[in-house]
Each structure stands twice: as structure tokens, then as C-alpha cells.
Design a protein around this motif. Structure first.
Motif, PDB file in Angstrom:
ATOM      1  N   LEU A 121      -5.655  17.710   7.337  1.00  0.00           N
ATOM      2  CA  LEU A 121      -6.108  17.277   6.014  1.00  0.00           C
ATOM      3  C   LEU A 121      -5.327  16.065   5.528  1.00  0.00           C
ATOM      4  O   LEU A 121      -5.886  15.165   4.894  1.00  0.00           O
ATOM      5  CB  LEU A 121      -6.018  18.432   5.013  1.00  0.00           C
ATOM      6  CG  LEU A 121      -7.016  19.570   5.234  1.00  0.00           C
ATOM      7  CD1 LEU A 121      -6.709  20.740   4.297  1.00  0.00           C
ATOM      8  CD2 LEU A 121      -8.444  19.097   5.082  1.00  0.00           C
ATOM      9  N   GLN A 122      -4.043  16.014   5.864  1.00  0.00           N
ATOM     10  CA  GLN A 122      -3.212  14.865   5.482  1.00  0.00           C
ATOM     11  C   GLN A 122      -3.723  13.593   6.186  1.00  0.00           C
ATOM     12  O   GLN A 122      -3.828  12.534   5.549  1.00  0.00           O
ATOM     13  CB  GLN A 122      -1.756  15.134   5.848  1.00  0.00           C
ATOM     14  CG  GLN A 122      -0.821  14.009   5.534  1.00  0.00           C
ATOM     15  CD  GLN A 122       0.611  14.309   5.992  1.00  0.00           C
ATOM     16  OE1 GLN A 122       0.859  15.195   6.797  1.00  0.00           O
ATOM     17  NE2 GLN A 122       1.550  13.559   5.471  1.00  0.00           N
ATOM     18  N   VAL A 123      -4.025  13.699   7.460  1.00  0.00           N
ATOM     19  CA  VAL A 123      -4.542  12.542   8.216  1.00  0.00           C
ATOM     20  C   VAL A 123      -5.872  12.083   7.620  1.00  0.00           C
ATOM     21  O   VAL A 123      -6.103  10.882   7.425  1.00  0.00           O
ATOM     22  CB  VAL A 123      -4.702  12.910   9.711  1.00  0.00           C
ATOM     23  CG1 VAL A 123      -5.530  11.876  10.448  1.00  0.00           C
ATOM     24  CG2 VAL A 123      -3.346  13.060  10.359  1.00  0.00           C
ATOM     25  N   LEU A 124      -6.758  13.029   7.330  1.00  0.00           N
ATOM     26  CA  LEU A 124      -8.070  12.686   6.776  1.00  0.00           C
ATOM     27  C   LEU A 124      -7.955  12.081   5.379  1.00  0.00           C
ATOM     28  O   LEU A 124      -8.663  11.115   5.053  1.00  0.00           O
ATOM     29  CB  LEU A 124      -8.969  13.910   6.759  1.00  0.00           C
ATOM     30  CG  LEU A 124      -9.325  14.461   8.138  1.00  0.00           C
ATOM     31  CD1 LEU A 124     -10.111  15.758   8.018  1.00  0.00           C
ATOM     32  CD2 LEU A 124     -10.091  13.432   8.973  1.00  0.00           C
ATOM     33  N   THR A 125      -7.067  12.620   4.552  1.00  0.00           N
ATOM     34  CA  THR A 125      -6.864  12.085   3.204  1.00  0.00           C
ATOM     35  C   THR A 125      -6.385  10.634   3.280  1.00  0.00           C
ATOM     36  O   THR A 125      -6.870   9.771   2.546  1.00  0.00           O
ATOM     37  CB  THR A 125      -5.862  12.952   2.428  1.00  0.00           C
ATOM     38  OG1 THR A 125      -6.403  14.266   2.302  1.00  0.00           O
ATOM     39  CG2 THR A 125      -5.585  12.385   1.044  1.00  0.00           C
TER      40      THR A 125
END
Length: 132
Positions: A121-125
Motif C-alpha cells: 500500500l505504501q508503494v502504491l500510495t
């Protein structure tokens, strides 16, 4: 769009199979699939210590790999091969994977492991924020 919405919209991109294979076969399997880097260091998630193969294949390649390498069904703790069976063109997947960490982020965000999901989720955000 948020990272969570992106994950929800792409959830059916592949059917995930957790498999167990001989350690010596893992590198050979990894060379035959489209890897996304989700088994490597992505975001704040460190590389796993055990040798694994994780990537995308078509259904005919999946059947061939299972047969040729005598892969058996595994669980989250015993699997060392994750094959994501998809109907998408493998070359298109390869291009998406080579373009950055987004596909790896999607794979991690689908994980049941809390740390992997958070890293995905951090990478996608970050990727969604870069497009604004």
C-alpha cells in the motif's frame, strides 16, 4: 483514487497458487515466469531470507511448471513458489513489471501478511501521488 481502491479494482487480475517445490528448482522456475519483484526488497519491506519464486504465468505455462518441477500445494509458511495465473499477455505484464514497483506493490497489497500488505500500500500510495 486511493491505493486501497486500486487494489480492489485489480484484485481479479490473476488466480494465486501457493506451491512447494525443491529448493534447487526455484531459480529455474523464476527464470521461466514474469517476476514482479514482490519477493525482493520493495518499499520498506526487506528481502525474504529463503529462496522463493513469485510471478505471473499463463494457464498452459502453469500446468507445465507444476508437472515438470513436481510442484505441490503449499501454505503461506511452506510455499516457496507463488504462481499468479492470468489471461493477460505475458509480454504486457513484463513491460508493466519493468516500468516500476506498481505491480509488485499490487502483489504485496493482496497479501494476508500485515507487513507485506502495508509495504504494498505504501508503494502504491507513492506511485499514485507521483501521478498528481
Amino acid at each position: 483514487m486511493t491505493a486501497e481502491e486500486l487494489v480492489a479494482r485489480t484484485r481479479n487480475r490473476a488466480h494465486v497458487h501457493l506451491l512447494q517445490g525443491h529448493r534447487a528448482a526455484v531459480d529455474r522456475i523464476a527464470a521461466e515466469i514474469v517476476t514482479t519483484g514482490s519477493g525482493e526488497a520493495v518499499g520498506d519491506l526487506a528481502t525474504q531470507t529463503r529462496a522463493t519464486a513469485d510471478g505471473y504465468v499463463t494457464s498452459d505455462v502453469f500446468d507445465d511448471l507444476v508437472s515438470r518441477y513436481n510442484l505441490t500445494e503449499g501454505t503461506g509458511t511452506t510455499s516457496n513458489v507463488t504462481l499468479r495465473v492470468t489471461s493477460f499477455d505475458p509480454e504486457t505484464i513484463r513491460q508493466i513489471a519493468a516500468a516500476g514497483e506498481v505491480l509488485a506493490g499490487l502483489d504485496l497489497a493482496d497479501s494476508l501478511d500485515t507487513r507485506e500488505r502495508a509495504a504494498g500500500l505504501q508503494v502504491l500510495t507513492a506511485a499514485l501521488g507521483a501521478d498528481r
